[in-house]
Design a protein around this motif. Sequence first.
Motif, short mmCIF file in Angstrom:
data_model
loop_
_atom_site.label_atom_id
_atom_site.label_comp_id
_atom_site.label_asym_id
_atom_site.label_seq_id
_atom_site.Cartn_x
_atom_site.Cartn_y
_atom_site.Cartn_z
N THR B 40 -5.48 4.59 -38.29
CA THR B 40 -4.14 4.20 -37.87
C THR B 40 -4.19 2.83 -37.21
O THR B 40 -4.50 2.72 -36.02
CB THR B 40 -3.57 5.21 -36.84
OG1 THR B 40 -4.60 5.46 -35.89
CG2 THR B 40 -3.14 6.49 -37.49
N PRO B 41 -3.92 1.77 -37.96
CA PRO B 41 -4.05 0.41 -37.43
C PRO B 41 -3.05 0.11 -36.31
O PRO B 41 -1.99 0.74 -36.22
CB PRO B 41 -3.78 -0.47 -38.67
CG PRO B 41 -3.05 0.40 -39.63
CD PRO B 41 -3.45 1.80 -39.38
N TRP B 42 -3.45 -0.86 -35.42
CA TRP B 42 -2.63 -1.29 -34.29
C TRP B 42 -1.93 -2.56 -34.74
O TRP B 42 -2.54 -3.59 -34.94
CB TRP B 42 -3.54 -1.55 -33.08
CG TRP B 42 -2.84 -1.91 -31.83
CD1 TRP B 42 -1.52 -1.74 -31.53
CD2 TRP B 42 -3.44 -2.53 -30.67
NE1 TRP B 42 -1.24 -2.18 -30.27
CE2 TRP B 42 -2.40 -2.68 -29.72
CE3 TRP B 42 -4.73 -2.96 -30.35
CZ2 TRP B 42 -2.62 -3.24 -28.46
CZ3 TRP B 42 -4.94 -3.51 -29.12
CH2 TRP B 42 -3.90 -3.65 -28.17
N SER B 43 -0.59 -2.47 -34.93
CA SER B 43 0.10 -3.65 -35.44
C SER B 43 1.34 -3.95 -34.61
O SER B 43 1.66 -3.20 -33.67
CB SER B 43 0.46 -3.45 -36.91
OG SER B 43 1.16 -2.23 -37.05
N TYR B 44 2.07 -4.99 -34.99
CA TYR B 44 3.00 -5.70 -34.13
C TYR B 44 3.86 -4.91 -33.13
O TYR B 44 3.69 -5.11 -31.94
CB TYR B 44 3.90 -6.64 -34.95
CG TYR B 44 5.08 -7.16 -34.15
CD1 TYR B 44 4.85 -7.88 -32.97
CD2 TYR B 44 6.38 -6.88 -34.54
CE1 TYR B 44 5.90 -8.31 -32.22
CE2 TYR B 44 7.43 -7.32 -33.77
CZ TYR B 44 7.20 -8.04 -32.60
OH TYR B 44 8.24 -8.46 -31.85
N PRO B 45 4.74 -3.99 -33.52
CA PRO B 45 5.66 -3.50 -32.48
C PRO B 45 4.96 -2.65 -31.40
O PRO B 45 5.45 -2.55 -30.28
CB PRO B 45 6.67 -2.64 -33.24
CG PRO B 45 6.25 -2.67 -34.67
CD PRO B 45 4.94 -3.30 -34.81
N ASP B 46 3.82 -2.05 -31.73
CA ASP B 46 3.17 -1.17 -30.74
C ASP B 46 2.55 -1.98 -29.60
O ASP B 46 1.83 -2.94 -29.83
CB ASP B 46 2.07 -0.35 -31.43
CG ASP B 46 2.63 0.47 -32.57
OD1 ASP B 46 3.78 0.93 -32.43
OD2 ASP B 46 1.92 0.61 -33.60
N ILE B 47 2.83 -1.54 -28.37
CA ILE B 47 2.22 -2.21 -27.21
C ILE B 47 0.79 -1.72 -27.00
O ILE B 47 -0.09 -2.48 -26.63
CB ILE B 47 3.07 -1.98 -25.95
CG1 ILE B 47 4.41 -2.69 -26.14
CG2 ILE B 47 2.36 -2.49 -24.71
CD1 ILE B 47 5.38 -2.51 -25.01
N LEU B 48 0.57 -0.43 -27.28
CA LEU B 48 -0.78 0.13 -27.18
C LEU B 48 -1.16 0.69 -28.53
O LEU B 48 -0.29 1.01 -29.35
CB LEU B 48 -0.81 1.24 -26.12
CG LEU B 48 -0.66 0.77 -24.66
CD1 LEU B 48 -0.52 1.97 -23.74
CD2 LEU B 48 -1.83 -0.11 -24.27
N PRO B 49 -2.47 0.81 -28.79
CA PRO B 49 -2.88 1.38 -30.08
C PRO B 49 -2.33 2.80 -30.22
O PRO B 49 -2.34 3.56 -29.24
CB PRO B 49 -4.40 1.40 -29.99
CG PRO B 49 -4.75 0.46 -28.89
CD PRO B 49 -3.61 0.46 -27.95
N PRO B 50 -1.88 3.15 -31.41
CA PRO B 50 -1.30 4.47 -31.60
C PRO B 50 -2.32 5.60 -31.48
O PRO B 50 -1.99 6.69 -30.99
CB PRO B 50 -0.72 4.41 -33.01
CG PRO B 50 -1.36 3.24 -33.66
CD PRO B 50 -1.79 2.31 -32.59
N ALA B 51 -3.55 5.35 -31.89
CA ALA B 51 -4.57 6.39 -31.76
C ALA B 51 -5.89 5.77 -31.35
O ALA B 51 -6.23 4.66 -31.79
CB ALA B 51 -4.73 7.13 -33.09
N LEU B 52 -6.61 6.47 -30.50
CA LEU B 52 -7.90 5.94 -30.02
C LEU B 52 -9.04 6.81 -30.53
O LEU B 52 -8.90 8.04 -30.62
CB LEU B 52 -7.94 5.92 -28.48
CG LEU B 52 -6.94 5.01 -27.78
CD1 LEU B 52 -7.11 5.11 -26.27
CD2 LEU B 52 -7.09 3.57 -28.25
N SER B 53 -10.17 6.15 -30.87
CA SER B 53 -11.35 6.93 -31.23
C SER B 53 -12.59 6.07 -31.06
O SER B 53 -12.50 4.84 -30.92
CB SER B 53 -11.25 7.41 -32.68
OG SER B 53 -11.57 6.33 -33.55
#
Lengths: 342, 275
Positions: B40-53
Motif C-alpha cells: 500500500t504505497p504512501w502517496s500525495y493526499p495521505d499525511i501518514l502512510p496508510p499501512a506500516l510494516s
Amino acid sequence: MPGIDIEGVAMRFGQVDALKDVSLRVPEGAFVTLLGPSGCGKTTLLNIIAGFLAPTRGRVLFDGQDVTGLRPEARDTAMCFQSYALFPHLSVQENIAFGPRQKRLERAETARRVTGLMEQLGLAPHAAKLPNALSGGQQQRVALARALAVAPGVVLFDEPLSNLDAKLRDQVRTEIRDLQRRVGFTAVYVTHDQAEALAMSDTVFLLNGGVIEQSGGPRDIYFRPRTRFAADFIGAANLHDGPISGGAMDTPFGPVPVDAPDAAHRTLCWRPEVVRLTEAGALSGKVAHVAFQGGWLDLFVTAGGQTLRLQVSGTHDIPEGATIRFDIPREAVVVLKDGANA
Amino acid sequence: MWTLPRLQTLLASLLTAVFLLWLIVPFAMALLWSLVDPGTPWSYPDILPPALSFERWTLMWETTTLSTAMFNSYTLAPVAAVTAIVLAAPTAYAFARIDFPGKAAAQIVTLTPLVLPGFVTAVFFASILVSFGVYSRYGAILLGHVVLFIPYAVRILTVSFAQVNQEVINAARDLGASGWGVFRAAFWPVLKPGVLASFLIVFILSIEEFALAFIVGSPSFTTIPTILFSYLGYDFIRPNAAVVALILVVPNVLLMLVLERLLQSANPANVSGKG
C-alpha cells in the motif's frame, strides 16, 4: 645528602648566553638561593642541576661524583615547580605516592611515607581530592610532599611561592625552612624576591646576566654589596660618587666617612636604615618627602640637587620641609668595586 | 513583564525547539518511509502512510548485500580511525612540541587533503594503488580513508600535544618515571579527549565516505554509503533508501553519545597551576 659543586658551567641557547662560566659550591645540608632578575640564568642553572638541561660547558658534581651526563630520574634530586606541576588526574595521595611507586618502593614503606608527609603538611583531610579542588597553598604543599616522598638528598625549588599571596608566602616560607632542618636535605632555591632570599638562605648567590655577581651570607650580601647591581637589586641603597680624601667623601650633605685610602674617583654605598638622627650629626639635608610605613619611616632628604633615602623608626614624627642632621657610621659605608668606571 | 532572564529562557527554549525540529523531522520522515508497506504505497493526499510494516527492512536485508556492506563499513571505520591516530601522533607531537625549520609549511601541507574534492583524490588514488600493486579492495579503501582523514587527526592531536605541560613532564621524570610512566602520568590524561575526538571524527567520516569507496570498490565491494547511493540513482526507491540511511545514521549517533560520556568522565584535567 650530597654537597653540590658547579664547575665552569656555561649554557648557550642559539645566540643567547644564558650562563657564562658559573662555578659555585653548595655544602651538604645547606640552604642556598639563586637570586636574580628574570633572564639572569637562575632557572637555567637549576634545570642543569636537576638534569633537565645539559650544559654547553662545565660539570656538575654531587659529592665529588660527576653527574653531568646523568638523566634527571637517576639523580638524587627532586624539584618543586613554579606551576606545582601536580598530576591533575591523580588524587593528593596518589600524587605524593607517585615517586615511591615509580622507584618500586615497598608498598608498606610507600604508605608510611605518604601518610607521614600528609600528616606533617596538614594534607590528611584532602587525601582523596584532586589537585584542582585545592587552594594554591594546599597545591604548593602537595608539590612539596610529592618531592619529599622520594627522600631526595637535594631538593630544588623553582620560585615555589610566586603564585601565593603575601601572607601565605611568609607562612609556607617558614614551613619549608623548618622542614629542611627537620628532614635534612640540601636545598637550592631559585627566586627573584630578595626578601625571600635573605630570610631563608645560608648563602645567597646573586646572578646577573649569566654570571654570579656576588655571593655570601644574607647579612654580608645586604650590608656589603660589592657592585652597583648588588646594591640596587637587594633593597634600597644610597650611593655617592666622588674622590675620597682623609677617610671621607665630600657630598652636598656633608662628609660621608669611609674606611678606605685616598682615591680620585670612587662610589660609596650605604643602606637607608644605618643612619642615626642626632643634633650633633655631621651631615644634614632638607626633608622633601615623608612616607609613614607603620614600623618605620621613609625620609627622602635633599641637598644640592641630590636625594637620599633614610629609614628611621616609625615612632619619629618628622614634618616635611624640616632640616635634619644625621650621622652615618663609618663601618656601614662600603666602596663599590665597579664604582670608578660607572 | 518581560524581564531579561525570562526572555533568555524563552529564546533558549525556542532555539532548542528549532534544533530539535531540524534534527527530528528528517529522522522521523526517514523512519516513516522505511516502514511503508510495499503493498500500500504512501502517496500525495495521505499525511501518514496508510499501512506500516517491517517488510522493507526484511526485504533489504534478504535481497541485497547490506550485511556484507555493514561488515565492511563497520570494520573499515574503526581500523581506519586507529591507524590514522597512530600515524598522526608523531607528526602532531612534532608540530606541537618541537621547533624545526619549515614547520609552518609542513603544517599547511598536512592540511591539503582537506581542500581537494574527494572524487579527484579517489580517481587518482585508484590508479596509483593499481600501479603499486595493491589489489585488495578492502586494503585500498582502508589506506585511502587513512590518507584522506589523517589531517583531522593531526590537527586535533596537535592541539592536545600542545596542552601537555612541560613542567608536569619534568616532574614525572624527576620522580623516576620511565618513558611509559611519563606518558601515562603527563601525556595520556591530556591527550585522551583529543584521541577520542579524533577517533569519533575519523570513524564517522569513514562510515560516510562515498567517493573513494565507490570508485575503488564498485561494483563488487560495497559499503553502506555505496549501497545507499545505488538507491538514489536511476531506480530511486525512497523506502529502501530510508532503511539504509537509518542504518548509516543510528550507530553514529550512539557512538557519539558514548564517546561524549567518556570525554566528560575523562576530564578532571583542566590543568591547574595557579590557585
